[in-house]
Design a protein around this motif. Sequence first.
Motif, PDB file in Angstrom:
ATOM      1  N   HIS A   1      -0.553  -8.833  -5.027  1.00 39.98           N
ATOM      2  CA  HIS A   1      -0.785  -9.792  -3.933  1.00 39.98           C
ATOM      3  C   HIS A   1      -2.262 -10.215  -3.875  1.00 39.98           C
ATOM      4  CE1 HIS A   1       3.199  -8.523  -2.933  1.00 39.98           C
ATOM      5  NE2 HIS A   1       2.830  -7.374  -2.418  1.00 39.98           N
ATOM      6  N   GLU A   2      -2.818 -10.574  -5.023  1.00 43.54           N
ATOM      7  CA  GLU A   2      -4.209 -11.028  -5.162  1.00 43.54           C
ATOM      8  C   GLU A   2      -5.223  -9.973  -4.697  1.00 43.54           C
ATOM      9  OE1 GLU A   2      -5.031 -15.012  -3.814  1.00 43.54           O
ATOM     10  OE2 GLU A   2      -3.436 -15.857  -5.048  1.00 43.54           O
ATOM     11  N   THR A   3      -4.858  -8.711  -4.860  1.00 37.82           N
ATOM     12  CA  THR A   3      -5.759  -7.606  -4.539  1.00 37.82           C
ATOM     13  C   THR A   3      -5.880  -6.714  -5.774  1.00 37.82           C
ATOM     14  OG1 THR A   3      -5.045  -7.616  -2.225  1.00 37.82           O
ATOM     15  CG2 THR A   3      -6.107  -5.607  -3.013  1.00 37.82           C
ATOM     16  N   ALA A   4      -7.107  -6.360  -6.132  1.00 38.32           N
ATOM     17  CA  ALA A   4      -7.329  -5.427  -7.244  1.00 38.32           C
ATOM     18  C   ALA A   4      -6.995  -4.024  -6.759  1.00 38.32           C
ATOM     19  CB  ALA A   4      -8.777  -5.493  -7.717  1.00 38.32           C
TER      20      ALA A   4
ATOM     21  N   ARG B   1      -4.183   2.846  -4.582  1.00 37.78           N
ATOM     22  CA  ARG B   1      -4.999   2.277  -3.495  1.00 37.78           C
ATOM     23  C   ARG B   1      -5.668   1.000  -3.981  1.00 37.78           C
ATOM     24  NH1 ARG B   1      -8.082   6.555  -5.641  1.00 37.78           N
ATOM     25  NH2 ARG B   1     -10.144   5.941  -6.341  1.00 37.78           N
ATOM     26  N   ALA B   2      -6.186   0.236  -3.012  1.00 33.99           N
ATOM     27  CA  ALA B   2      -7.011  -0.920  -3.343  1.00 33.99           C
ATOM     28  C   ALA B   2      -8.319  -0.405  -3.934  1.00 33.99           C
ATOM     29  CB  ALA B   2      -7.270  -1.765  -2.103  1.00 33.99           C
ATOM     30  N   ILE B   3      -8.869  -1.124  -4.901  1.00 36.19           N
ATOM     31  CA  ILE B   3     -10.131  -0.706  -5.511  1.00 36.19           C
ATOM     32  C   ILE B   3     -11.263  -0.800  -4.499  1.00 36.19           C
ATOM     33  CG2 ILE B   3     -11.852  -1.306  -7.270  1.00 36.19           C
ATOM     34  CD1 ILE B   3      -9.480  -2.018  -9.117  1.00 36.19           C
ATOM     35  N   ASP B   4     -11.258  -1.855  -3.691  1.00 32.30           N
ATOM     36  CA  ASP B   4     -12.263  -2.010  -2.632  1.00 32.30           C
ATOM     37  C   ASP B   4     -11.766  -1.236  -1.416  1.00 32.30           C
ATOM     38  OD1 ASP B   4     -13.912  -2.797  -0.525  1.00 32.30           O
ATOM     39  OD2 ASP B   4     -13.886  -4.912  -1.085  1.00 32.30           O
ATOM     40  N   PRO B   5     -12.460  -0.140  -1.041  1.00 38.52           N
ATOM     41  CA  PRO B   5     -11.977   0.670   0.080  1.00 38.52           C
ATOM     42  C   PRO B   5     -11.953  -0.069   1.412  1.00 38.52           C
ATOM     43  CG  PRO B   5     -14.024   1.582  -0.842  1.00 38.52           C
ATOM     44  CD  PRO B   5     -13.661   0.386  -1.657  1.00 38.52           C
ATOM     45  N   SER B   6     -12.629  -1.211   1.508  1.00 38.12           N
ATOM     46  CA  SER B   6     -12.614  -1.963   2.766  1.00 38.12           C
ATOM     47  C   SER B   6     -11.373  -2.842   2.904  1.00 38.12           C
ATOM     48  CB  SER B   6     -13.877  -2.827   2.882  1.00 38.12           C
ATOM     49  OG  SER B   6     -13.825  -3.907   1.964  1.00 38.12           O
ATOM     50  N   ILE B   7     -10.562  -2.909   1.849  1.00 39.90           N
ATOM     51  CA  ILE B   7      -9.344  -3.726   1.861  1.00 39.90           C
ATOM     52  C   ILE B   7      -8.136  -2.793   1.947  1.00 39.90           C
ATOM     53  CG2 ILE B   7      -7.945  -5.331   0.502  1.00 39.90           C
ATOM     54  CD1 ILE B   7     -10.519  -6.402  -0.718  1.00 39.90           C
TER      55      ILE B   7
END
Length: 192
Positions: free
Chosen positions: A158-161, A176-182
Motif C-alpha cells: 500500500h505504497e509503504t516500504a 513492520r513499516a521500515i519508517d517507525p513513524s508510519i
Amino acid sequence: MNHIARLAGMSNFLDWRNRMMHAVWRQEESLSEEVLAWMSKTYDEFGEISEDEFLELWTMRTFSMARSAFEVIQESVLDETGKSVTGEEFCYVNYLRDPEFGPVGVVRFKSVEVSTPDWAEVLGVMAEGVQEFVMDYYAMVWPVCGRHAFGLHVDYLHETAVWKCNGGLAGGHVIRAIDPSIPTPQPRLSHG
C-alpha cells in the motif's frame, strides 16, 4: 472560475504533467500517488515551469529524501544492533548526476539506486543499501524475524516500504513499516 476555464486549466496541467513525466522517463502508472500529488502542488506553486527547472526540483527532492531516509535507517540499526553506520569511514551514499544515465540525479547506496522522489521507494533503497553495508562491514544479518530467525527483505505494501519475512506457511509476512513513524500497513483481505 467558470467550468470552461477550470477544464482548460486542468488540460494545461495534464499536458504539462505528461511532458514532465516524459522528461524524467516515467509513465503515470509508474508514479506513486505521493509523487503525482507533489507534481500537482509544484504546478500550483510555480505554474508551467520548464523541463530543466522541473528536473532540478525532482533531483533536489530525491537527494533530500535520501538524506532523511538514511537518518531513519541508521537510527534503526543503532537501536536494534548497537552498530553505527555513520562517520567518515561509512561514506557510501553517493549522489550522482550524469546525463548519460538519465535526466535526473540518482542516489546510490552500495549496489542499489533510486531516482524517484517517492518516500517509500527512497526509504526502501536506503534500507537495502544499509542492510548490505551491515552484512559486509559487520558480518551480521539485520534485521531478523523474531519468529523465524530469517533475515528480512524490503517490500512495499500500500505504497509503504516494509520489512518482510519470507518464512511461514503463507509464504511470508510483513513484520513492520521500515519508517517507525508510519503505521505498519495490513494486507487487504480478499473476499472470495
